[in-house]
Design a protein around this motif. Structure first.
Motif, PDB file in Angstrom:
ATOM      1  N   THR A 189      -2.727  -8.575   0.829  1.00  0.00           N
ATOM      2  CA  THR A 189      -1.789  -8.799   1.835  1.00  0.00           C
ATOM      3  C   THR A 189      -1.151  -7.325   1.957  1.00  0.00           C
ATOM      4  OG1 THR A 189       0.058  -9.425   0.175  1.00  0.00           O
ATOM      5  CG2 THR A 189      -1.436 -11.345   1.092  1.00  0.00           C
ATOM      6  N   SER A 190      -0.405  -7.652   3.209  1.00  0.00           N
ATOM      7  CA  SER A 190       0.317  -6.727   3.983  1.00  0.00           C
ATOM      8  C   SER A 190       1.589  -7.129   4.384  1.00  0.00           C
ATOM      9  CB  SER A 190      -0.313  -6.156   5.185  1.00  0.00           C
ATOM     10  OG  SER A 190       0.477  -5.124   5.632  1.00  0.00           O
ATOM     11  N   ASN A 191       2.845  -6.168   4.077  1.00  0.00           N
ATOM     12  CA  ASN A 191       4.056  -6.712   4.403  1.00  0.00           C
ATOM     13  C   ASN A 191       4.470  -5.719   5.842  1.00  0.00           C
ATOM     14  OD1 ASN A 191       4.572  -3.843   3.962  1.00  0.00           O
ATOM     15  ND2 ASN A 191       6.672  -4.408   2.890  1.00  0.00           N
ATOM     16  N   SER A 192       3.549  -5.091   6.505  1.00  0.00           N
ATOM     17  CA  SER A 192       3.714  -4.365   7.568  1.00  0.00           C
ATOM     18  C   SER A 192       2.882  -4.587   8.810  1.00  0.00           C
ATOM     19  CB  SER A 192       3.400  -2.696   7.364  1.00  0.00           C
ATOM     20  OG  SER A 192       4.185  -2.434   6.092  1.00  0.00           O
ATOM     21  N   PRO A 193       3.587  -4.850   9.956  1.00  0.00           N
ATOM     22  CA  PRO A 193       2.854  -5.378  11.114  1.00  0.00           C
ATOM     23  C   PRO A 193       1.970  -4.267  11.766  1.00  0.00           C
ATOM     24  CG  PRO A 193       5.232  -4.915  11.684  1.00  0.00           C
ATOM     25  CD  PRO A 193       4.857  -5.034  10.333  1.00  0.00           C
ATOM     26  N   TRP A 194       2.131  -2.889  11.206  1.00  0.00           N
ATOM     27  CA  TRP A 194       1.405  -1.852  11.737  1.00  0.00           C
ATOM     28  C   TRP A 194       0.133  -1.613  10.923  1.00  0.00           C
ATOM     29  CZ3 TRP A 194       0.960   2.383   8.662  1.00  0.00           C
ATOM     30  CH2 TRP A 194       1.873   2.545   7.523  1.00  0.00           C
ATOM     31  N   LEU A 195      -0.116  -2.429   9.480  1.00  0.00           N
ATOM     32  CA  LEU A 195      -1.169  -2.325   8.686  1.00  0.00           C
ATOM     33  C   LEU A 195      -1.652  -3.914   8.866  1.00  0.00           C
ATOM     34  CD1 LEU A 195       0.563  -0.794   5.461  1.00  0.00           C
ATOM     35  CD2 LEU A 195      -1.393   0.437   7.411  1.00  0.00           C
ATOM     36  N   THR A 196      -2.994  -3.841   9.342  1.00  0.00           N
ATOM     37  CA  THR A 196      -3.675  -5.065   9.461  1.00  0.00           C
ATOM     38  C   THR A 196      -5.028  -4.869   8.715  1.00  0.00           C
ATOM     39  OG1 THR A 196      -3.194  -4.920  11.883  1.00  0.00           O
ATOM     40  CG2 THR A 196      -5.007  -6.380  11.253  1.00  0.00           C
ATOM     41  N   LEU A 197      -5.307  -5.928   7.774  1.00  0.00           N
ATOM     42  CA  LEU A 197      -6.364  -6.088   6.948  1.00  0.00           C
ATOM     43  C   LEU A 197      -7.424  -6.597   7.378  1.00  0.00           C
ATOM     44  CD1 LEU A 197      -4.254  -7.451   3.938  1.00  0.00           C
ATOM     45  CD2 LEU A 197      -4.938  -5.283   4.372  1.00  0.00           C
ATOM     46  N   GLY A 198      -8.833  -6.221   7.283  1.00  0.00           N
ATOM     47  CA  GLY A 198      -9.905  -6.440   7.669  1.00  0.00           C
ATOM     48  C   GLY A 198     -10.652  -7.538   6.754  1.00  0.00           C
ATOM     49  N   ASN A 199     -11.531  -8.098   6.895  1.00  0.00           N
ATOM     50  CA  ASN A 199     -12.301  -9.048   6.147  1.00  0.00           C
ATOM     51  C   ASN A 199     -13.124  -8.456   5.292  1.00  0.00           C
ATOM     52  OD1 ASN A 199     -11.027 -11.547   6.856  1.00  0.00           O
ATOM     53  ND2 ASN A 199     -12.204 -11.553   8.758  1.00  0.00           N
ATOM     54  N   PRO A 200     -13.472  -8.758   3.883  1.00  0.00           N
ATOM     55  CA  PRO A 200     -12.682  -9.937   3.521  1.00  0.00           C
ATOM     56  C   PRO A 200     -11.369  -9.528   2.735  1.00  0.00           C
ATOM     57  CG  PRO A 200     -14.252  -9.263   1.675  1.00  0.00           C
ATOM     58  CD  PRO A 200     -14.381  -8.209   3.143  1.00  0.00           C
ATOM     59  N   ARG A 201     -10.396 -10.579   2.878  1.00  0.00           N
ATOM     60  CA  ARG A 201      -9.133 -10.022   2.375  1.00  0.00           C
ATOM     61  C   ARG A 201      -8.839 -10.612   0.686  1.00  0.00           C
ATOM     62  NH1 ARG A 201      -6.009 -12.180   7.577  1.00  0.00           N
ATOM     63  NH2 ARG A 201      -6.750 -10.642   9.037  1.00  0.00           N
ATOM     64  N   SER A 202     -10.266 -11.302   0.240  1.00  0.00           N
ATOM     65  CA  SER A 202      -9.820 -11.634  -0.901  1.00  0.00           C
ATOM     66  C   SER A 202     -11.300 -11.566  -1.469  1.00  0.00           C
ATOM     67  CB  SER A 202      -9.459 -12.945  -1.030  1.00  0.00           C
ATOM     68  OG  SER A 202     -10.403 -13.915  -0.352  1.00  0.00           O
ATOM     69  N   GLY A 203     -11.296 -11.857  -2.844  1.00  0.00           N
ATOM     70  CA  GLY A 203     -12.812 -11.659  -3.538  1.00  0.00           C
ATOM     71  C   GLY A 203     -12.641 -12.033  -5.033  1.00  0.00           C
ATOM     72  N   ILE A 204     -13.867 -12.055  -5.664  1.00  0.00           N
ATOM     73  CA  ILE A 204     -13.852 -12.187  -7.099  1.00  0.00           C
ATOM     74  C   ILE A 204     -14.704 -10.926  -7.768  1.00  0.00           C
ATOM     75  CG2 ILE A 204     -14.926 -13.779  -8.796  1.00  0.00           C
ATOM     76  CD1 ILE A 204     -14.514 -16.133  -6.922  1.00  0.00           C
ATOM     77  N   GLY A 205     -14.043 -10.462  -8.742  1.00  0.00           N
ATOM     78  CA  GLY A 205     -14.461  -9.282  -9.361  1.00  0.00           C
ATOM     79  C   GLY A 205     -14.486  -7.875  -8.361  1.00  0.00           C
ATOM     80  N   PRO A 206     -15.195  -6.680  -8.617  1.00  0.00           N
ATOM     81  CA  PRO A 206     -14.732  -5.611  -7.866  1.00  0.00           C
ATOM     82  C   PRO A 206     -15.310  -5.896  -6.575  1.00  0.00           C
ATOM     83  CG  PRO A 206     -16.116  -5.139  -9.792  1.00  0.00           C
ATOM     84  CD  PRO A 206     -16.019  -6.540  -9.680  1.00  0.00           C
ATOM     85  N   GLY A 207     -14.766  -5.310  -5.282  1.00  0.00           N
ATOM     86  CA  GLY A 207     -15.086  -5.031  -4.085  1.00  0.00           C
ATOM     87  C   GLY A 207     -14.126  -4.312  -3.180  1.00  0.00           C
ATOM     88  N   SER A 208     -14.096  -4.378  -1.882  1.00  0.00           N
ATOM     89  CA  SER A 208     -13.324  -3.434  -1.120  1.00  0.00           C
ATOM     90  C   SER A 208     -12.922  -4.325   0.145  1.00  0.00           C
ATOM     91  CB  SER A 208     -14.254  -2.541  -0.690  1.00  0.00           C
ATOM     92  OG  SER A 208     -15.408  -2.843   0.004  1.00  0.00           O
ATOM     93  N   PHE A 209     -11.842  -3.614   0.864  1.00  0.00           N
ATOM     94  CA  PHE A 209     -11.484  -4.308   2.317  1.00  0.00           C
ATOM     95  C   PHE A 209     -11.062  -3.301   3.332  1.00  0.00           C
ATOM     96  CE2 PHE A 209      -7.686  -4.397  -0.546  1.00  0.00           C
ATOM     97  CZ  PHE A 209      -6.974  -4.187   0.281  1.00  0.00           C
TER      98      PHE A 209
END
Length: 70
Positions: free
Chosen positions: A27-47
């Motif tokens: 998650t992000s607390n800043s409107p200038w930082l937008t997260l791409g997909n996926p924003r969640s996962g199980i085990g190692p990953g990236s976003f």
């Protein structure tokens, strides 16, 4: 760990290192930082994170929380 981003916009890849089978959510607390997909996962990953251009010379703080870690 803290990161300093340039004032121009950009896309950044964040790697999540965790045990296999461990769920995580980003998650992000800043409107200038937008997260791409996926924003969640199980085990190692990236976003991806998209940062918009900073129109001011004043640094702007922002936090990402991944798996409960800032």
């Amino acid at each position: 760990p803290p990161a300093l981003l340039p004032s121009s916009s950009g896309s950044y890849t964040i790697s999540v290192q965790t045990q296999g089978g461990c769920p995580w959510l980003a998650t992000s607390n800043s409107p200038w930082l937008t997260l791409g997909n996926p924003r969640s996962g199980i085990g190692p990953g990236s976003f991806t994170v998209e940062a918009t251009t900073n129109p001011s010379w004043v640094p702007r703080p922002g936090w990402l929380v991944v798996a409960g870690q800032s």
